[in-house]
Design a protein around this motif. Structure first.
Motif, PDB file in Angstrom:
ATOM      1  N   ALA A   1       0.822  -1.217   0.000  1.00 39.39           N
ATOM      2  CA  ALA A   1       0.000   0.000   0.000  1.00 39.39           C
ATOM      3  C   ALA A   1       0.851   1.260   0.000  1.00 39.39           C
ATOM      4  CB  ALA A   1      -0.926  -0.007   1.220  1.00 39.39           C
ATOM      5  N   ARG A   2       2.136   1.111   0.283  1.00 41.47           N
ATOM      6  CA  ARG A   2       3.040   2.262   0.327  1.00 41.47           C
ATOM      7  C   ARG A   2       4.287   1.987  -0.519  1.00 41.47           C
ATOM      8  NH1 ARG A   2       3.493   5.121   6.076  1.00 41.47           N
ATOM      9  NH2 ARG A   2       4.466   6.583   4.625  1.00 41.47           N
ATOM     10  N   PRO A   3       4.134   2.002  -1.835  1.00 38.52           N
ATOM     11  CA  PRO A   3       5.257   1.662  -2.718  1.00 38.52           C
ATOM     12  C   PRO A   3       6.458   2.578  -2.572  1.00 38.52           C
ATOM     13  CG  PRO A   3       3.422   2.609  -3.958  1.00 38.52           C
ATOM     14  CD  PRO A   3       2.912   2.327  -2.585  1.00 38.52           C
ATOM     15  N   GLU A   4       6.251   3.772  -2.005  1.00 40.90           N
ATOM     16  CA  GLU A   4       7.377   4.679  -1.826  1.00 40.90           C
ATOM     17  C   GLU A   4       8.413   4.122  -0.854  1.00 40.90           C
ATOM     18  OE1 GLU A   4       4.385   5.941   1.387  1.00 40.90           O
ATOM     19  OE2 GLU A   4       4.351   5.178  -0.675  1.00 40.90           O
ATOM     20  N   LEU A   5       8.044   3.097  -0.063  1.00 41.77           N
ATOM     21  CA  LEU A   5       8.983   2.506   0.884  1.00 41.77           C
ATOM     22  C   LEU A   5      10.040   1.657   0.187  1.00 41.77           C
ATOM     23  CD1 LEU A   5       6.567   1.407   3.770  1.00 41.77           C
ATOM     24  CD2 LEU A   5       7.767   3.577   3.467  1.00 41.77           C
ATOM     25  N   GLY A   6       9.810   1.299  -1.057  1.00 44.07           N
ATOM     26  CA  GLY A   6      10.793   0.523  -1.811  1.00 44.07           C
ATOM     27  C   GLY A   6      11.148  -0.780  -1.146  1.00 44.07           C
ATOM     28  N   ALA A   7      10.135  -1.507  -0.662  1.00 45.33           N
ATOM     29  CA  ALA A   7      10.379  -2.701   0.149  1.00 45.33           C
ATOM     30  C   ALA A   7      10.261  -3.979  -0.667  1.00 45.33           C
ATOM     31  CB  ALA A   7       9.403  -2.744   1.320  1.00 45.33           C
ATOM     32  N   SER A   8      11.074  -4.955  -0.309  1.00 46.49           N
ATOM     33  CA  SER A   8      10.990  -6.287  -0.888  1.00 46.49           C
ATOM     34  C   SER A   8       9.897  -7.077  -0.164  1.00 46.49           C
ATOM     35  CB  SER A   8      12.327  -7.006  -0.709  1.00 46.49           C
ATOM     36  OG  SER A   8      12.534  -7.308   0.674  1.00 46.49           O
ATOM     37  N   PRO A   9       9.469  -8.222  -0.702  1.00 43.11           N
ATOM     38  CA  PRO A   9       8.583  -9.099   0.060  1.00 43.11           C
ATOM     39  C   PRO A   9       9.253  -9.545   1.355  1.00 43.11           C
ATOM     40  CG  PRO A   9       8.637  -9.765  -2.246  1.00 43.11           C
ATOM     41  CD  PRO A   9       9.722  -8.739  -2.066  1.00 43.11           C
ATOM     42  N   CYS A  10       8.452  -9.771   2.374  1.00 38.86           N
ATOM     43  CA  CYS A  10       8.971 -10.217   3.664  1.00 38.86           C
ATOM     44  C   CYS A  10       9.281 -11.708   3.595  1.00 38.86           C
ATOM     45  CB  CYS A  10       7.935  -9.944   4.769  1.00 38.86           C
ATOM     46  SG  CYS A  10       8.476 -10.416   6.421  1.00 38.86           S
ATOM     47  N   ILE A  11      10.501 -12.067   3.961  1.00 36.56           N
ATOM     48  CA  ILE A  11      10.924 -13.461   4.030  1.00 36.56           C
ATOM     49  C   ILE A  11      11.356 -13.740   5.458  1.00 36.56           C
ATOM     50  CG2 ILE A  11      12.564 -15.183   3.204  1.00 36.56           C
ATOM     51  CD1 ILE A  11      12.600 -13.718   0.555  1.00 36.56           C
TER      52      ILE A  11
ATOM     53  N   GLY B   1      25.602  -4.730   9.020  1.00 39.47           N
ATOM     54  CA  GLY B   1      26.808  -4.655   8.209  1.00 39.47           C
ATOM     55  C   GLY B   1      26.523  -4.334   6.764  1.00 39.47           C
ATOM     56  N   GLY B   2      25.278  -3.912   6.470  1.00 37.03           N
ATOM     57  CA  GLY B   2      24.883  -3.583   5.108  1.00 37.03           C
ATOM     58  C   GLY B   2      25.211  -2.140   4.752  1.00 37.03           C
ATOM     59  N   PRO B   3      24.806  -1.718   3.551  1.00 36.69           N
ATOM     60  CA  PRO B   3      25.188  -0.388   3.065  1.00 36.69           C
ATOM     61  C   PRO B   3      24.360   0.725   3.688  1.00 36.69           C
ATOM     62  CG  PRO B   3      23.827  -1.503   1.446  1.00 36.69           C
ATOM     63  CD  PRO B   3      24.076  -2.497   2.532  1.00 36.69           C
ATOM     64  N   GLU B   4      24.983   1.878   3.837  1.00 33.71           N
ATOM     65  CA  GLU B   4      24.235   3.059   4.240  1.00 33.71           C
ATOM     66  C   GLU B   4      23.257   3.422   3.124  1.00 33.71           C
ATOM     67  OE1 GLU B   4      26.401   6.378   5.690  1.00 33.71           O
ATOM     68  OE2 GLU B   4      27.881   5.152   6.739  1.00 33.71           O
ATOM     69  N   GLY B   5      22.139   3.999   3.505  1.00 30.55           N
ATOM     70  CA  GLY B   5      21.144   4.375   2.512  1.00 30.55           C
ATOM     71  C   GLY B   5      20.090   3.310   2.295  1.00 30.55           C
ATOM     72  N   GLN B   6      20.246   2.144   2.933  1.00 27.89           N
ATOM     73  CA  GLN B   6      19.231   1.110   2.875  1.00 27.89           C
ATOM     74  C   GLN B   6      18.774   0.761   4.285  1.00 27.89           C
ATOM     75  OE1 GLN B   6      20.128  -2.325   0.456  1.00 27.89           O
ATOM     76  NE2 GLN B   6      21.220  -1.103  -1.075  1.00 27.89           N
ATOM     77  N   SER B   7      17.632   0.085   4.357  1.00 32.92           N
ATOM     78  CA  SER B   7      17.066  -0.268   5.659  1.00 32.92           C
ATOM     79  C   SER B   7      16.512  -1.684   5.629  1.00 32.92           C
ATOM     80  CB  SER B   7      15.937   0.701   6.037  1.00 32.92           C
ATOM     81  OG  SER B   7      16.388   2.035   6.056  1.00 32.92           O
ATOM     82  N   VAL B   8      16.277  -2.193   6.817  1.00 32.17           N
ATOM     83  CA  VAL B   8      15.625  -3.486   7.000  1.00 32.17           C
ATOM     84  C   VAL B   8      14.338  -3.243   7.774  1.00 32.17           C
ATOM     85  CG1 VAL B   8      15.806  -5.744   8.125  1.00 32.17           C
ATOM     86  CG2 VAL B   8      17.789  -4.768   6.934  1.00 32.17           C
ATOM     87  N   LEU B   9      13.270  -3.921   7.354  1.00 27.59           N
ATOM     88  CA  LEU B   9      11.978  -3.797   8.014  1.00 27.59           C
ATOM     89  C   LEU B   9      11.606  -5.122   8.659  1.00 27.59           C
ATOM     90  CD1 LEU B   9      10.048  -1.930   5.146  1.00 27.59           C
ATOM     91  CD2 LEU B   9      11.369  -0.930   7.025  1.00 27.59           C
TER      92      LEU B   9
END
Length: 321
Positions: free
Chosen positions: A267-277, A304-312
């Motif tokens: 519902a919020r495509p601006e979040l740029g999220a992948s499917p939840c696994i 330990g991932g890149p700056e500019g990305q997030s985990v939900l």
């Protein structure tokens, strides 16, 4: 932002902005543990013995009992890794440790004195010829991918060039193991680790490490130095017998929460999220950008991932307050 800094920041934000949608819970035990009754120690006469716990664990995973002589028992994946990293440190082995999965991997290897070669698992396999041993999280937390058949074949070829090369698969997030993990175990290309931690929500109690025959003696000696706790063994035995359905129940609860998170992000495509696994999705947006939109996520740097990305995370289903 590392894990400790993030936890403090999250607490501050939850208190200051109670309307935030909290997608930043990392503790699956705290989140789901309340929904499941405690597992009490078994009184069965087999319960205090590691050999019988190994039998029960192999049966639960659908693995043949013929693997029992090659199965080492510990309190869990962390304990198993301590033993394996210690063994590799004594050899002077160069150990590939993923730096963008679980910060504890790096800490355990450092504590054991192992010669570490950090690598970024989310972008593919490392330069294998530079390594004597390799640790892989399968499936890959929190990025959600699994080994491809081509990657499994590459790992198999690498492991067979030198019988001392050690391929270690942390399979704690997959019960039973993934198809490629099982194939690497079946042909004795890899060691496979798992535990009660995620399926039963019982950390640091019981786990197994199934090894190729060529590593049987040295891993047996390394694991023999680990502590034995009868109470934990009895709880582990009870988990695998009286509570054998627990992993399916936990998986069902996680699927329900994953559906909720997928509905929110769809519902919020601006979040740029992948499917939840499992209980994680990834976002191409930064931690700060998500905050501007009322979402409390986890900076990818925590893993330990890149700056500019997030985990939900799907573990919380409410506003921060």
């Amino acid at each position: 932002m590392n894990h400790e800094t993030f936890l403090a920041r999250r607490a501050e934000l939850r208190a200051a902005r109670p309307s935030l949608v909290d997608l930043a819970e990392l503790d699956v035990y705290r989140s789901l543990g309340r929904a499941f009754p405690a597992i009490l120690p078994s009184t069965h006469p087999e319960a205090p013995y590691r050999c019988h716990l190994a039998e029960r664990f192999l049966a639960h995973l659908g693995l043949p009992q013929a693997l029992k002589p090659r199965t080492q028992v510990s309190h869990g994946v962390r304990r198993s890794l301590r033993a394996l990293f210690g063994l590799l440190a004594k050899r002077g082995a160069r150990v590939g440790v993923p730096a963008d999965v679980y910060p504890v991997y790096l800490r355990l290897a450092a504590e054991a004195g192992a010669t570490m070669v950090p690598w970024e698992a989310r972008v593919g396999l490392p330069a294998l010829d530079a390594l004597d041993a390799l640790l892989i999280c399968e499936p890959l937390k929190p990025w959600g991918s699994t080994l491809t058949p081509r990657e499994a074949d590459e790992l198999r070829r690498w492991a067979r060039v030198d019988e001392r090369r050690m391929l270690i698969l942390d399979s704690v997030y997959a019960t039973p193991p993934t198809e490629e993990a099982r194939s690497l175990l079946d042909d004795e290309s890899a060691l496979l680790l798992t535990s009660l931690s995620k399926g039963w929500l019982v950390p640091d109690h019981a786990g197994i490490c199934v090894v190729p025959e060529r590593f049987r003696k040295e891993t047996r000696d390394a694991f023999a130095e680990l502590p034995k706790d009868e109470q934990r063994l009895r709880i582990g035995y009870a988990a695998l017998t009286e509570h054998a359905a627990r992993p399916r129940e936990v998986a069902a609860a996680l699927r329900e929460r994953a559906r909720w998170l997928d509905e929110l992000t769809s519902a919020r495509p601006e979040l740029g999220a992948s499917p939840c696994i499992g209980y994680f999705a990834t976002s191409s947006r930064s931690f700060e950008q998500l905050l501007e939109w009322g979402i409390l996520g986890v900076p990818a740097t925590v893993f330990g991932g890149p700056e500019g990305q997030s985990v939900l995370s799907s573990l919380e289903r409410r506003a921060a307050g």
